[in-house]
Enzyme design. Structure first.
Site, short mmCIF file in Angstrom:
data_model
loop_
_atom_site.label_atom_id
_atom_site.label_comp_id
_atom_site.label_asym_id
_atom_site.label_seq_id
_atom_site.Cartn_x
_atom_site.Cartn_y
_atom_site.Cartn_z
N ASP A 461 -66.57 -22.04 -22.68
CA ASP A 461 -66.27 -22.66 -21.50
C ASP A 461 -67.25 -23.72 -20.96
OD1 ASP A 461 -66.67 -23.31 -18.86
OD2 ASP A 461 -67.02 -21.00 -17.88
N HIS A 462 -66.56 -25.21 -21.46
CA HIS A 462 -67.69 -26.11 -21.10
C HIS A 462 -68.18 -26.89 -20.01
CE1 HIS A 462 -67.91 -29.78 -23.64
NE2 HIS A 462 -66.71 -29.58 -24.05
N ARG A 463 -68.22 -25.79 -19.08
CA ARG A 463 -69.22 -26.26 -18.44
C ARG A 463 -71.00 -25.30 -18.64
NH1 ARG A 463 -66.33 -22.75 -13.47
NH2 ARG A 463 -66.66 -21.84 -14.97
#
Length: 491
Positions: A461-463
């Protein structure tokens, strides 16, 4: 008193006979308020069902809001630039002369309360530049074009499930005796010879549910006041998919029409539906990225052979060694052992590693969880993995063992494939995938050799992190696979 103050502090008119307050709906993603950008109507205007009455701006986008009630506008709650909380009155509508205030449109509030989740589905989101007051394309309320019936069918057009029409009577149409047709009532096709009436649907929730589940609204008999099709009517139709397919042979969407002999129709129910819903939510909410690397697993296989030779009574699997390597990597890169709390606008890093193991069963893909896996030795990991996957395939795991994971290990190499871009197990933040281990040419100390090679992939998850953290974790895992001595140094 300013005009803005006077308008926002107008007394509640919901109790006035013949009037209804339309409350600002939840516009999605946990948003609790919206700013009024532009009113599209004024006090005294007459509005129809699903007519856009206001443009609002949330923290995510500009949204056109349609009103579910027909009638005359008697109050606008809030001025342009004012922030209104979700659930508070937005506009007050009075019934027109001769119209029953308790008409079928009152069903809308019941449907809104029974909606799926917290989002009032059906309110489209405009797209455009960042300018606050630029007009965005209106995507939510434009009715879809009617689909003409075949010339030899002998039936009129059927309104599609997504249509915002509430009646089959065109504006300005007259009844057979020459008098105006009553609002909200369809003409009788048997008497007029005209087209069949469109299904009487008010709630955007019902229209979206029917469209997503493939229910032809024209084939349903509404049980709400005045024949309104309610959410329960759609759900009843879903409980008998075979009957629904037989009931709509002329459905405009080919995917819902019966096909050739021998076709198998499998209802999307039970665990298959749970899997579909969870994977869809993951792909919808998580901005995932996948990176991968090829590694020489010869040393890992040799290490397993040595361990099992020393402890034949408690053999260790390759999966157990990979789990141990993942635990080592998560201790070094805890950012990946996390989840995103969108409601709280925060990232939560878990204190313990609740390791999920993707397991294929006869009932579908499940992910049983080993809680606090970091506390287990490698031998205990091997035993827990063998026991858990066996119970998962037998269907004896309790539901609590299938939830609460913080990181997943997926060995898709058992299916004979090299690589994959798997979907993250929501609400986790990362997943390590392992391909098959096969003989391949590999350069060792400058010389070409045949080695046991596998491909590792990390979907994250790039968040929760950027490429530096994700790449560092995958490189650590790859190094431990190629040189297991590094794992011992980090345990």
């Amino acid at each position: 008193m300013s005009e803005r103050t006077e308008r926002t502090e107008r007394p509640d008119t919901s109790a006035t006979v013949g009037t209804r307050d339309f409350l600002l709906p939840d516009l999605g993603e946990g948003l609790s308020e919206a700013e009024i950008v532009e009113w599209r109507v004024a006090v005294g205007d007459v509005v129809t069902v699903d007519q856009t009455v206001v443009e609002v701006e949330t923290a995510k986008a500009v949204v056109d809001v349609p009103c579910p009630y027909p009638g005359r506008v008697v109050a606008l709650h809030g001025a342009a630039g004012e922030v209104r909380p979700v659930g508070q009155p937005l506009i007050t509508i009075a019934a027109l002369d001769g119209e029953d205030a308790a008409d079928p449109h009152a069903t809308y509030r019941e449907e809104e309360r029974a909606g799926s989740g917290n989002v009032l589905i059906g309110y489209g989101t405009g797209h455009g530049g960042p300018g606050r007051r630029r007009r965005r394309p209106r995507l939510s309320v434009a009715p879809e074009p009617r689909t003409p019936a075949p010339a030899d069918s002998g039936s009129g057009p059927v309104s599609p499930a997504g249509s915002s029409a509430v009646t089959g009577v065109s504006p300005g149409a007259s009844a057979p005796d020459g008098s105006p047709a009553p609002a909200g009532r369809a003409s009788d096709p048997a008497r007029t010879g005209g087209p069949a009436p469109a299904p009487l649907v008010i709630s955007p929730i019902v229209r979206r549910l029917a469209k997503e589940r493939g229910v032809d609204l024209a084939s349903l008999r509404g049980t709400g006041p005045g024949g309104v099709i309610r959410r329960s009517d759609v759900e009843t139709a879903l409980s008998a998919p075979a009957a629904r397919l037989a009931a709509v042979p002329d459905a405009p969407d080919a995917q819902f029409a019966p096909t050739g002999d021998g076709d198998v129709v499998v209802p999307l129910t039970g665990i298959r539906k749970v899997i579909a819903d969870k994977l869809s939510r993951s792909r919808r909410e998580i901005p995932e990225v996948t990176i991968w690397v090829d590694v020489d697993a010869t040393g890992l296989l040799e290490t397993r052979t040595a361990i099992n030779a020393a402890t034949p009574a408690a053999p260790v699997s390759i999966l157990a060694l990979l789990a141990r390597i993942c635990l080592s990597g998560l201790r070094k890169y805890p950012q990946l052992n996390a989840r995103v709390d969108t409601a709280g606008e925060r990232i939560v890093q878990s204190a313990g590693v609740h390791l999920g193991i993707a397991a294929q069963t006869d009932r579908g893909l499940v992910v049983p969880v080993l809680r606090d896996a970091q506390r287990l030795t490698t031998a205990e990991l091997a035993g827990a993995l063998a026991e858990t996957t066996a119970a998962a395939r037998a269907g004896t795991l309790p539901p609590a063992r299938l939830t609460g994971g913080t990181f997943t290990l997926n060995n898709y190499g058992v299916f004979g494939v090299d690589g994959s871009t798997p979907i993250i197990n929501h609400p986790e933040a990362a997943l390590l995938g392992v391909g098959r281990i096969v003989d391949k040419p590999w350069v060792v100390d400058g010389q070409l050799a045949v080695r046991k090679v596998t491909q590792l992939s990390l979907t994250f998850d790039h968040r929760v992190c950027d490429g530096g953290v994700a790449g560092g974790f995958l490189r650590h895992v790859a190094d431990c696979v190629e040189r297991p001595a590094l794992l011992v140094a980090n345990v």
